[in-house]
Design a protein around this motif. Sequence first.
Motif, PDB file in Angstrom:
ATOM      1  N   LYS A 150      37.984 -27.631 -45.741  1.00 47.96           N
ATOM      2  CA  LYS A 150      37.237 -28.248 -44.526  1.00 47.96           C
ATOM      3  C   LYS A 150      37.425 -29.306 -43.753  1.00 47.96           C
ATOM      4  N   TYR A 151      38.308 -29.663 -42.782  1.00 46.19           N
ATOM      5  CA  TYR A 151      39.083 -30.796 -42.414  1.00 46.19           C
ATOM      6  C   TYR A 151      38.238 -31.607 -41.094  1.00 46.19           C
ATOM      7  N   VAL A 152      38.110 -32.686 -41.633  1.00 48.77           N
ATOM      8  CA  VAL A 152      37.485 -33.724 -40.461  1.00 48.77           C
ATOM      9  C   VAL A 152      38.904 -33.919 -39.814  1.00 48.77           C
ATOM     10  N   TRP A 153      39.202 -34.441 -38.440  1.00 44.78           N
ATOM     11  CA  TRP A 153      40.312 -34.549 -38.115  1.00 44.78           C
ATOM     12  C   TRP A 153      40.083 -35.943 -37.613  1.00 44.78           C
ATOM     13  N   PHE A 154      40.779 -37.441 -37.326  1.00 39.02           N
ATOM     14  CA  PHE A 154      40.895 -38.119 -36.551  1.00 39.02           C
ATOM     15  C   PHE A 154      41.696 -38.052 -36.074  1.00 39.02           C
ATOM     16  N   HIS A 155      41.835 -38.595 -34.784  1.00 38.34           N
ATOM     17  CA  HIS A 155      43.316 -39.232 -33.524  1.00 38.34           C
ATOM     18  C   HIS A 155      43.114 -40.149 -33.236  1.00 38.34           C
ATOM     19  N   ALA A 156      44.437 -41.280 -33.595  1.00 36.70           N
ATOM     20  CA  ALA A 156      44.645 -42.303 -33.176  1.00 36.70           C
ATOM     21  C   ALA A 156      45.778 -42.312 -32.097  1.00 36.70           C
ATOM     22  N   ALA A 157      45.885 -42.877 -31.451  1.00 39.97           N
ATOM     23  CA  ALA A 157      46.789 -42.912 -30.503  1.00 39.97           C
ATOM     24  C   ALA A 157      48.105 -43.829 -30.972  1.00 39.97           C
ATOM     25  N   SER A 158      47.765 -44.978 -32.025  1.00 39.03           N
ATOM     26  CA  SER A 158      49.041 -45.693 -32.263  1.00 39.03           C
ATOM     27  C   SER A 158      47.885 -46.680 -33.489  1.00 39.03           C
ATOM     28  N   LEU A 159      48.638 -47.679 -34.185  1.00 34.00           N
ATOM     29  CA  LEU A 159      48.606 -48.521 -35.263  1.00 34.00           C
ATOM     30  C   LEU A 159      47.350 -49.071 -35.132  1.00 34.00           C
ATOM     31  N   GLY A 160      47.139 -49.620 -33.849  1.00 36.24           N
ATOM     32  CA  GLY A 160      45.799 -50.409 -33.884  1.00 36.24           C
ATOM     33  C   GLY A 160      44.244 -49.654 -33.682  1.00 36.24           C
ATOM     34  N   GLU A 161      44.796 -48.681 -33.106  1.00 38.77           N
ATOM     35  CA  GLU A 161      43.112 -47.457 -33.538  1.00 38.77           C
ATOM     36  C   GLU A 161      43.457 -46.970 -34.524  1.00 38.77           C
ATOM     37  N   PHE A 162      44.380 -46.786 -35.471  1.00 39.55           N
ATOM     38  CA  PHE A 162      44.558 -46.450 -36.865  1.00 39.55           C
ATOM     39  C   PHE A 162      43.342 -47.222 -37.139  1.00 39.55           C
ATOM     40  N   GLU A 163      44.228 -48.741 -37.104  1.00 35.70           N
ATOM     41  CA  GLU A 163      43.165 -49.892 -38.241  1.00 35.70           C
ATOM     42  C   GLU A 163      41.843 -49.533 -37.553  1.00 35.70           C
ATOM     43  N   GLN A 164      40.971 -49.228 -36.448  1.00 32.72           N
ATOM     44  CA  GLN A 164      40.228 -48.779 -36.338  1.00 32.72           C
ATOM     45  C   GLN A 164      39.091 -47.933 -37.312  1.00 32.72           C
ATOM     46  N   GLY A 165      40.160 -47.053 -36.930  1.00 30.63           N
ATOM     47  CA  GLY A 165      39.285 -45.427 -37.468  1.00 30.63           C
ATOM     48  C   GLY A 165      39.347 -45.239 -39.054  1.00 30.63           C
ATOM     49  N   ARG A 166      40.342 -46.460 -39.622  1.00 24.41           N
ATOM     50  CA  ARG A 166      40.397 -46.632 -40.867  1.00 24.41           C
ATOM     51  C   ARG A 166      39.298 -46.524 -41.916  1.00 24.41           C
ATOM     52  N   PRO A 167      38.269 -47.621 -41.885  1.00 26.65           N
ATOM     53  CA  PRO A 167      37.214 -47.738 -42.228  1.00 26.65           C
ATOM     54  C   PRO A 167      36.234 -46.474 -42.880  1.00 26.65           C
ATOM     55  N   LEU A 168      36.033 -45.958 -41.491  1.00 35.24           N
ATOM     56  CA  LEU A 168      35.497 -44.395 -41.580  1.00 35.24           C
ATOM     57  C   LEU A 168      36.341 -43.542 -42.182  1.00 35.24           C
ATOM     58  N   MET A 169      37.965 -42.680 -42.727  1.00 35.13           N
ATOM     59  CA  MET A 169      37.824 -42.275 -43.162  1.00 35.13           C
ATOM     60  C   MET A 169      37.950 -42.498 -44.433  1.00 35.13           C
ATOM     61  N   GLU A 170      37.876 -43.831 -44.725  1.00 37.09           N
ATOM     62  CA  GLU A 170      37.627 -44.559 -46.225  1.00 37.09           C
ATOM     63  C   GLU A 170      36.507 -44.153 -46.717  1.00 37.09           C
ATOM     64  N   GLN A 171      34.953 -44.481 -45.732  1.00 37.56           N
ATOM     65  CA  GLN A 171      33.925 -44.092 -46.059  1.00 37.56           C
ATOM     66  C   GLN A 171      33.190 -42.988 -46.288  1.00 37.56           C
ATOM     67  N   LEU A 172      34.598 -42.117 -45.366  1.00 35.58           N
ATOM     68  CA  LEU A 172      33.626 -40.598 -45.496  1.00 35.58           C
ATOM     69  C   LEU A 172      34.279 -40.023 -47.075  1.00 35.58           C
ATOM     70  N   ARG A 173      35.715 -40.308 -46.668  1.00 37.25           N
ATOM     71  CA  ARG A 173      36.523 -40.255 -48.413  1.00 37.25           C
ATOM     72  C   ARG A 173      35.433 -40.158 -49.220  1.00 37.25           C
ATOM     73  N   ARG A 174      34.678 -41.955 -49.912  1.00 42.65           N
ATOM     74  CA  ARG A 174      34.054 -41.882 -50.743  1.00 42.65           C
ATOM     75  C   ARG A 174      32.533 -41.199 -50.758  1.00 42.65           C
ATOM     76  N   GLU A 175      31.625 -40.861 -49.368  1.00 41.62           N
ATOM     77  CA  GLU A 175      30.462 -40.377 -49.444  1.00 41.62           C
ATOM     78  C   GLU A 175      30.491 -39.119 -48.903  1.00 41.62           C
ATOM     79  N   HIS A 176      31.525 -38.175 -48.846  1.00 43.34           N
ATOM     80  CA  HIS A 176      31.477 -37.124 -48.488  1.00 43.34           C
ATOM     81  C   HIS A 176      32.696 -36.466 -48.643  1.00 43.34           C
TER      82      HIS A 176
END
Length: 438
Positions: free
Chosen positions: A46-72
Amino acid sequence: MYNLAIYIYLLGVAVASLFNEKVRKMWRGERDAFRVLREQVDPEAKYVWFHAASLGEFEQGRPLMEQLRREHPEYKILLTFFSPSGYEVRKNYEGADIICYLPLDTITNARRFLRTVRPVMAFFIKYEFWYNYLHILKHRNIPVYSVSSIFRPDQVFFKWYGRQYRRVLNCFTHFYVQNEVSKELLGKIGITAVTVAGDTRFDRVQQIKEQAKQLPVVESFIAPPSSPEGDTNVLQQSNEAPSGDEGGASPLVFVAGSSWPPDEEIFIRYFKEHPEWKLIIAPHVIGEDHLQQIEKMLEGRKVVRYTKAEKSLSSLLSPLSSFDILIIDCFGLLSSIYNYADVTYVGGGFGVSIHNTVEAAVWGVPVIFGPNNQKFQEAQELKACGGGIEIKGYEDFARQMDEFIKNPDEMKSRGKIADEYVRSKTGATPKILSDVKF
């Protein structure tokens, strides 16, 4: 009209890829994405898809990805990029299971992509509004969340001629926006599934601060010149102004991050006349031509590049602390280097737009930047509270730096304000993930 524009853009990219290396990487990466997905997608996962245009958006999405991986941990993460400046830097990021470019937003590509991945939900970071992907996601009843998004009245969605394109906003399950203005604007066009959650970038910079690297080269560079072991030992950073004594405290340190030539012309002119400061320059473009251009501007001062100092820390002809300017000619260090600053400068404000001011402010130091900052809420708020300082040219910059020299308490006070501002803005990540239904 949108699909016609996409195909015209696709043709333009194909032609531009013949002449531009960055465009060529994007062109090849997008074409290669389906091979990557075909080889790496687990049909049972089961995939959760994160899309970031560039590096700045990746840095904004990173906390979400890392907390999601820990909790789910039952979910896998797919991360896609649009720009090479994001993908090339983070293609080996360990927090995602699959990383690739996002194929251009044609109907065929969108259908093929979603049929291959079959995500259970998607997160689009900040300014990502791909019409075909979003409409097909909605058609398939896949929840889609816009996070850290921010809206302004001048955007196409709020113009009379933007009615057709604004339909894309109805494809989102929920918006987690940065401010009340964004919520109000969306409400005026009938979008009510909106929560003011703040900007996850603040959570990320707090993370970065907690995980900051110790940098012996920088610590040796800023050590008091009279320290006999300053170039071999890791020294403690001091924010005290130089006392003028032979064995005095560390010198004042100015860090310029993500600088462009118009920025460099301003602060280099000042520091050529103020040898009492240590200057660290981390240019946005690290190319040999640009590095040589900076060195030429600094003729008459002792300049050393980071990579040279790192390789020969114990064998330089002069102690590293005797140099005046340190040029950072590699990537990945800037967020930690800000830790050593008494005053910071964030570049880009005399060009298209400023870079990441929060990355500097988190260290509790004043942040100076150029005038092109109107589209950045954090810059506006830093100016309003006093932690950030806008300059319009050399005279503004020199006046402010002179004031800091005369009144070091102001420098410390503005730094404390910057730190308090960042602390007050953290917490968007848990707010969003506690609200999303998994």
